[in-house]
Design a protein around this motif. Structure first.
Motif, PDB file in Angstrom:
ATOM      1  N   PHE A 214     -37.254-108.065   5.211  1.00 49.62           N
ATOM      2  CA  PHE A 214     -37.806-106.879   5.225  1.00 49.62           C
ATOM      3  C   PHE A 214     -38.698-106.619   6.504  1.00 49.62           C
ATOM      4  CE2 PHE A 214     -36.860-108.091   0.590  1.00 49.62           C
ATOM      5  CZ  PHE A 214     -36.449-106.792   0.313  1.00 49.62           C
ATOM      6  N   LEU A 215     -39.019-105.250   6.941  1.00 52.48           N
ATOM      7  CA  LEU A 215     -39.961-104.955   7.712  1.00 52.48           C
ATOM      8  C   LEU A 215     -41.136-104.792   6.867  1.00 52.48           C
ATOM      9  CD1 LEU A 215     -38.323-102.059   9.900  1.00 52.48           C
ATOM     10  CD2 LEU A 215     -39.057-104.257  10.695  1.00 52.48           C
ATOM     11  N   SER A 216     -42.127-105.096   7.627  1.00 50.53           N
ATOM     12  CA  SER A 216     -43.544-104.749   6.787  1.00 50.53           C
ATOM     13  C   SER A 216     -43.755-103.385   6.506  1.00 50.53           C
ATOM     14  CB  SER A 216     -44.774-105.476   7.708  1.00 50.53           C
ATOM     15  OG  SER A 216     -44.777-104.423   9.002  1.00 50.53           O
ATOM     16  N   LEU A 217     -44.638-103.220   5.384  1.00 46.92           N
ATOM     17  CA  LEU A 217     -44.819-101.801   5.023  1.00 46.92           C
ATOM     18  C   LEU A 217     -45.460-100.939   6.325  1.00 46.92           C
ATOM     19  CD1 LEU A 217     -45.654-102.048   1.234  1.00 46.92           C
ATOM     20  CD2 LEU A 217     -43.606-101.180   2.381  1.00 46.92           C
ATOM     21  N   GLU A 218     -46.552-101.616   6.750  1.00 40.51           N
ATOM     22  CA  GLU A 218     -47.390-101.030   7.939  1.00 40.51           C
ATOM     23  C   GLU A 218     -46.258-100.674   9.159  1.00 40.51           C
ATOM     24  OE1 GLU A 218     -51.083-101.666  11.185  1.00 40.51           O
ATOM     25  OE2 GLU A 218     -50.177-103.442   9.740  1.00 40.51           O
ATOM     26  N   ARG A 219     -45.514-101.428   9.470  1.00 38.04           N
ATOM     27  CA  ARG A 219     -44.357-101.093  10.263  1.00 38.04           C
ATOM     28  C   ARG A 219     -43.578 -99.953   9.998  1.00 38.04           C
ATOM     29  NH1 ARG A 219     -40.510-103.398  13.941  1.00 38.04           N
ATOM     30  NH2 ARG A 219     -39.077-101.828  14.291  1.00 38.04           N
ATOM     31  N   ASP A 239     -30.352 -99.498   4.752  1.00 40.00           N
ATOM     32  CA  ASP A 239     -30.569-100.667   3.827  1.00 40.00           C
ATOM     33  C   ASP A 239     -29.560-100.815   2.731  1.00 40.00           C
ATOM     34  OD1 ASP A 239     -33.020 -99.611   4.893  1.00 40.00           O
ATOM     35  OD2 ASP A 239     -34.009-100.973   3.781  1.00 40.00           O
ATOM     36  N   ARG A 240     -28.782-101.754   2.457  1.00 40.12           N
ATOM     37  CA  ARG A 240     -27.774-102.034   1.791  1.00 40.12           C
ATOM     38  C   ARG A 240     -28.210-101.677   0.295  1.00 40.12           C
ATOM     39  NH1 ARG A 240     -24.285-100.223   3.535  1.00 40.12           N
ATOM     40  NH2 ARG A 240     -22.848-101.163   1.999  1.00 40.12           N
ATOM     41  N   THR A 241     -29.364-102.214  -0.192  1.00 41.58           N
ATOM     42  CA  THR A 241     -29.778-101.785  -1.524  1.00 41.58           C
ATOM     43  C   THR A 241     -31.362-101.738  -1.182  1.00 41.58           C
ATOM     44  OG1 THR A 241     -28.396-103.308  -2.771  1.00 41.58           O
ATOM     45  CG2 THR A 241     -30.102-102.530  -3.823  1.00 41.58           C
ATOM     46  N   PHE A 242     -31.762-100.208  -0.997  1.00 41.09           N
ATOM     47  CA  PHE A 242     -32.940-100.046  -0.473  1.00 41.09           C
ATOM     48  C   PHE A 242     -33.917-100.401  -1.661  1.00 41.09           C
ATOM     49  CE2 PHE A 242     -36.413 -96.791  -0.842  1.00 41.09           C
ATOM     50  CZ  PHE A 242     -37.156 -96.997   0.412  1.00 41.09           C
ATOM     51  N   ASN A 243     -33.715-100.244  -2.884  1.00 38.52           N
ATOM     52  CA  ASN A 243     -34.694-100.735  -3.981  1.00 38.52           C
ATOM     53  C   ASN A 243     -34.522-102.159  -4.292  1.00 38.52           C
ATOM     54  OD1 ASN A 243     -32.265 -99.639  -5.076  1.00 38.52           O
ATOM     55  ND2 ASN A 243     -33.150 -99.194  -7.228  1.00 38.52           N
ATOM     56  N   ALA A 244     -34.081-103.072  -3.625  1.00 37.08           N
ATOM     57  CA  ALA A 244     -34.007-104.374  -3.720  1.00 37.08           C
ATOM     58  C   ALA A 244     -35.319-104.810  -4.243  1.00 37.08           C
ATOM     59  CB  ALA A 244     -33.496-105.127  -2.805  1.00 37.08           C
ATOM     60  N   ARG A 245     -36.564-104.561  -3.904  1.00 36.02           N
ATOM     61  CA  ARG A 245     -37.793-105.096  -4.082  1.00 36.02           C
ATOM     62  C   ARG A 245     -38.682-104.042  -4.298  1.00 36.02           C
ATOM     63  NH1 ARG A 245     -40.026-109.337  -0.154  1.00 36.02           N
ATOM     64  NH2 ARG A 245     -41.356-107.548   0.626  1.00 36.02           N
ATOM     65  N   LYS A 246     -39.401-103.873  -5.532  1.00 38.00           N
ATOM     66  CA  LYS A 246     -40.150-102.687  -5.907  1.00 38.00           C
ATOM     67  C   LYS A 246     -41.573-102.659  -4.833  1.00 38.00           C
ATOM     68  CE  LYS A 246     -42.528-100.423  -9.599  1.00 38.00           C
ATOM     69  NZ  LYS A 246     -42.849-100.426 -10.817  1.00 38.00           N
ATOM     70  N   ASP A 247     -41.948-103.904  -4.481  1.00 41.91           N
ATOM     71  CA  ASP A 247     -43.300-103.682  -3.844  1.00 41.91           C
ATOM     72  C   ASP A 247     -42.921-103.392  -2.418  1.00 41.91           C
ATOM     73  OD1 ASP A 247     -41.984-106.140  -2.691  1.00 41.91           O
ATOM     74  OD2 ASP A 247     -43.823-107.373  -3.125  1.00 41.91           O
ATOM     75  N   HIS A 248     -41.705-103.392  -2.005  1.00 45.09           N
ATOM     76  CA  HIS A 248     -41.158-102.732  -0.828  1.00 45.09           C
ATOM     77  C   HIS A 248     -40.935-101.413  -0.815  1.00 45.09           C
ATOM     78  CE1 HIS A 248     -39.610-102.809   3.393  1.00 45.09           C
ATOM     79  NE2 HIS A 248     -38.503-102.080   2.700  1.00 45.09           N
ATOM     80  N   TYR A 249     -39.997-100.906  -1.586  1.00 48.01           N
ATOM     81  CA  TYR A 249     -39.440 -99.770  -1.669  1.00 48.01           C
ATOM     82  C   TYR A 249     -40.481 -98.601  -2.259  1.00 48.01           C
ATOM     83  CZ  TYR A 249     -37.893 -99.311  -6.589  1.00 48.01           C
ATOM     84  OH  TYR A 249     -37.866 -99.305  -8.026  1.00 48.01           O
ATOM     85  N   PHE A 250     -41.019 -99.135  -3.405  1.00 50.95           N
ATOM     86  CA  PHE A 250     -41.745 -98.047  -4.124  1.00 50.95           C
ATOM     87  C   PHE A 250     -42.988 -97.444  -3.143  1.00 50.95           C
ATOM     88  CE2 PHE A 250     -44.285 -96.905  -8.200  1.00 50.95           C
ATOM     89  CZ  PHE A 250     -43.687 -95.462  -8.318  1.00 50.95           C
ATOM     90  N   PRO A 251     -43.659 -98.170  -2.465  1.00 51.06           N
ATOM     91  CA  PRO A 251     -44.785 -97.616  -1.607  1.00 51.06           C
ATOM     92  C   PRO A 251     -44.210 -96.782  -0.536  1.00 51.06           C
ATOM     93  CG  PRO A 251     -45.139-100.067  -2.011  1.00 51.06           C
ATOM     94  CD  PRO A 251     -43.739 -99.800  -2.710  1.00 51.06           C
ATOM     95  N   ILE A 252     -42.930 -97.133  -0.119  1.00 53.13           N
ATOM     96  CA  ILE A 252     -42.239 -96.210   0.954  1.00 53.13           C
ATOM     97  C   ILE A 252     -42.051 -94.754   0.298  1.00 53.13           C
ATOM     98  CG2 ILE A 252     -40.245 -95.892   2.499  1.00 53.13           C
ATOM     99  CD1 ILE A 252     -39.991 -98.831   2.675  1.00 53.13           C
ATOM    100  N   LEU A 253     -41.547 -94.868  -0.908  1.00 56.96           N
ATOM    101  CA  LEU A 253     -41.116 -93.673  -1.890  1.00 56.96           C
ATOM    102  C   LEU A 253     -42.269 -92.845  -1.699  1.00 56.96           C
ATOM    103  CD1 LEU A 253     -38.496 -94.647  -4.241  1.00 56.96           C
ATOM    104  CD2 LEU A 253     -38.110 -93.666  -1.813  1.00 56.96           C
ATOM    105  N   LYS A 254     -43.379 -93.295  -2.341  1.00 59.86           N
ATOM    106  CA  LYS A 254     -44.748 -92.524  -2.564  1.00 59.86           C
ATOM    107  C   LYS A 254     -45.223 -92.120  -1.155  1.00 59.86           C
ATOM    108  CE  LYS A 254     -46.630 -96.005  -5.195  1.00 59.86           C
ATOM    109  NZ  LYS A 254     -47.581 -96.612  -5.870  1.00 59.86           N
ATOM    110  N   PHE A 255     -45.140 -92.919  -0.279  1.00 54.91           N
ATOM    111  CA  PHE A 255     -45.725 -92.414   1.045  1.00 54.91           C
ATOM    112  C   PHE A 255     -44.785 -91.160   1.458  1.00 54.91           C
ATOM    113  CE2 PHE A 255     -44.798 -92.522   5.744  1.00 54.91           C
ATOM    114  CZ  PHE A 255     -45.984 -92.335   6.304  1.00 54.91           C
ATOM    115  N   LEU A 256     -43.504 -91.163   1.480  1.00 51.61           N
ATOM    116  CA  LEU A 256     -42.816 -89.951   1.945  1.00 51.61           C
ATOM    117  C   LEU A 256     -42.801 -88.876   0.852  1.00 51.61           C
ATOM    118  CD1 LEU A 256     -39.385 -91.959   2.931  1.00 51.61           C
ATOM    119  CD2 LEU A 256     -41.052 -91.006   4.502  1.00 51.61           C
TER     120      LEU A 256
END
Length: 601
Positions: A214-219, A239-256
């Protein structure tokens, strides 16, 4: 490479499947090479063509640039064309070094080098580090030190290890610069926040790579702000499975979701991995912000076991229904024809299961036996017959004959024109119930009708599609034709506004400008601001031209809106009575509402 390092002109080429697509791979290579201080010594150029471009026209454009190094991204949809193009490039630029990379050449590179002398190098796997190292060879860097490189040494073909994997994605620079955004205006822009996949589906090359990086969330946040700042129309995550890890994908969705922008973001996700917190959040997302592609592939358990795929169908169905109910996220679901143990009857069940969810788009794909995939290694076990060259599409197996697969291929084409076009949204459910009740049986029979008339061999205009649907229905349901034509008219006014008016439909006023029997009522209605304001906020009469542009009133002989809103399971009964319906085209999507009798007559 017989040129000085400071003279290298490097051309990166992609042959995209459609004009609207763009290449992330080329820009990732360019940005990495430039970050490695290679920019000062080399000139990087990017050319994106499509598979529909003329071969000689592409050759002419490439020759004009006189590149010394030509890197080409290879996929199943463009491989045959690339090999032909590479042969021609070598004829007119014999000193140019041709480098291939991408998934289509990463798992059988020695065969390609042995068979095609025009190809000089193949980069296996993730290519940023390897391609940058290869560009240092003219300055004395040894070929054998380039990771994942396949090349010739005399009469032999040599491969340096296995396909490349870049452990730390944060070491890769952001692929895009401002000029890319202008070059890619109104095209889909691709982005990745991770590489790898947590699953091991045997038809997919992602199963070969263990783990997810994963890329860092800040990046990621910084990268996405670039797209939003430049008002990009759509960003498609690869991303082949974007929601593979919640601590990665959920902050991205909320940010967007919290951004103020028009950009649409597309993700490939596993719908059974959402929990209640995520599902509740998704119901609050601004309409049009997200688009989800959900790979179902099959609902047959023995098939899922054979391809090592885990689907919690009950949870998938519940989550998709929940999102579909709110209608704020475009849902794209996938099925695959030709998987192990799925004969025609079982595929029909999978189709009906997924169709019952009523996604915005349902893609019927056909299995590709990709080089390096597990399903290709076990092809004999399942009796697979498939294309020898890309895209290696299935022709038959132990469960489906070629005759059955070719019929499903025609059904796919018909389905795309009828369902996925969104053009027959309200007539289709009623029509399917009238036919047999089975969605698969309906589309399969419609495809047979298509083939009987040779319609699968020619392109069709929009008006023709309405006519073919009417003619198909008329064959077995003549007594219901008047009602069906009203349904088609209703769909036409929603899908094509008043721009497409098939002549055979029962319009109030025909295309030949015959008198409208409700002309006086319509004129009186629009001139009465009090009446119209009950249906259109802040209405005031401006000009007839403005009204015709934004609105349309059509009187129907059946109460279709009531049927849609009060539809009972399995019911096809629609009350016959005159109903005035107001269609509005002023918003983001067409809408309709029934005008009360006392407000119209």
């Amino acid at each position: 490479m017989p040129v000085e390092v400071n003279e290298l002109k490097i051309l990166l080429i992609a042959l995209n499947a459609q004009y609207i697509h763009s290449s992330l791979a080329l820009r990732s290579l360019r940005s990495y090479c430039e970050s490695e201080s290679l920019k000062q010594d080399n000139e990087f150029m990017i050319r994106e063509y499509t598979i529909n471009n003329d071969l000689l026209a592409m050759l002419s454009d490439i020759y004009r640039l006189k590149p010394e190094v030509i890197g080409i991204a290879c996929y199943i949809w463009n491989m045959n064309l690339i090999l032909n193009l590479a042969s021609l490039i070598k004829k007119v630029l014999p000193n140019g070094k041709i480098v291939l990379g991408g998934p289509e050449v990463s798992y059988d590179p020695d065969t390609i080098l042995e068979k095609y002398p025009a190809i000089d190098y193949i980069v296996m796997g993730e290519g940023e580090e390897a391609f940058a190292a290869l560009l240092k060879v003219p300055a004395g860097y040894k070929e054998e030190r380039v990771p994942g490189l396949c090349y010739r040494r005399g009469a032999d073909v040599v491969a340096n290890g296995l396909p490349n994997i870049i452990p730390d994605l944060n070491s890769l620079p952001f692929p895009y610069v401002t000029t890319d955004i202008y070059d890619l205006k109104d095209k889909i822009i691709y982005y990745e926040s991770s590489r790898g996949c947590p699953f091991s589906c045997q038809y997919c090359l992602s199963s070969i790579t263990q783990g997810v990086r994963f890329l860092s969330l800040e990046r990621v946040f910084n990268d996405l702000e670039f797209f939003i700042r430049h008002d990009v129309k759509q960003v498609k995550f690869v991303d082949r499975t974007f929601n593979a890890r919640k601590d990665h994908y959920f902050p991205i969705l909320k940010f967007l979701a919290n951004q103020s922008c028009r950009t649409n973001f597309h993700f490939e996700i596993a719908a059974d991995m959402w929990d209640r917190e995520v599902l509740s959040f998704l119901q609050t997302v601004p309409p049009g912000r997200f688009q989800f592609e959900i790979g179902i592939q099959s609902t047959n358990q023995s098939t899922l076991c054979a391809i090592q795929r885990q689907n919690n169908w009950e949870r998938i169905a519940n989550n998709v229904r929940c999102l579909h109910k709110h209608g704020n996220i475009h849902l794209h679901l996938d099925l695959i024809v030709g998987l192990p143990y799925e004969d025609m009857n079982k595929f029909a069940r999978s189709f009906n299961d997924v169709y019952s969810l009523q996604p915005d788009m349902l893609q019927i794909g056909f299995l590709k036996l990709l080089k390096g995939s597990g399903i290709r290694r076990e092809a004999a076990k399942y009796g697979y017959v498939y294309m020898d060259s890309a895209p290696y599409e299935v022709l038959a197996n132990n469960c489906l004959s070629y005759d059955e697969i070719r019929r499903l291929k025609i059904m796919e084409e018909v389905f795309n024109q009828v369902y996925n076009s969104g053009r027959f949204r309200y007539s289709l459910p009623w029509m399917i119930l009238k036919h047999t009740g089975s969605a698969f049986k309906f589309y399969y029979d419609l495809a047979a009708y298509w083939e009987e008339r040779g319609l699968h061999l020619v392109s069709h205009g929009v008006k023709s599609l309405y006519l073919y649907m009417a003619q198909f229905f008329e064959k077995g349901h003549l007594q219901d034709m008047n009602l069906y034509l009203e349904f088609l008219k209703f769909d036409a006014l929603l899908a094509d506004k008043v721009l497409v008016r098939p002549e055979f439909l029962p319009w109030n006023q025909s295309a030949q400008h015959e008198s409208d029997p409700w002309e006086k009522e319509k004129a009186s209605y629009w001139r009465d601001a009090d009446r119209v304001s009950r249906y259109v906020k802040n209405y005031s009469f401006t000009t007839w031209r403005d009204i015709k542009k934004k609105y349309h009133i059509e009187v129907f002989n059946y109460d279709i809106p009531s049927y849609i809103q009060e539809r009972l399971p399995g019911s096809t009964t629609v009350q016959q009575k005159e109903v005035a319906i107001l269609f509005s085209y002023a918003g983001n999507s067409p809408a309709f509402q029934t005008i009360k009798p006392e407000d119209f007559w």
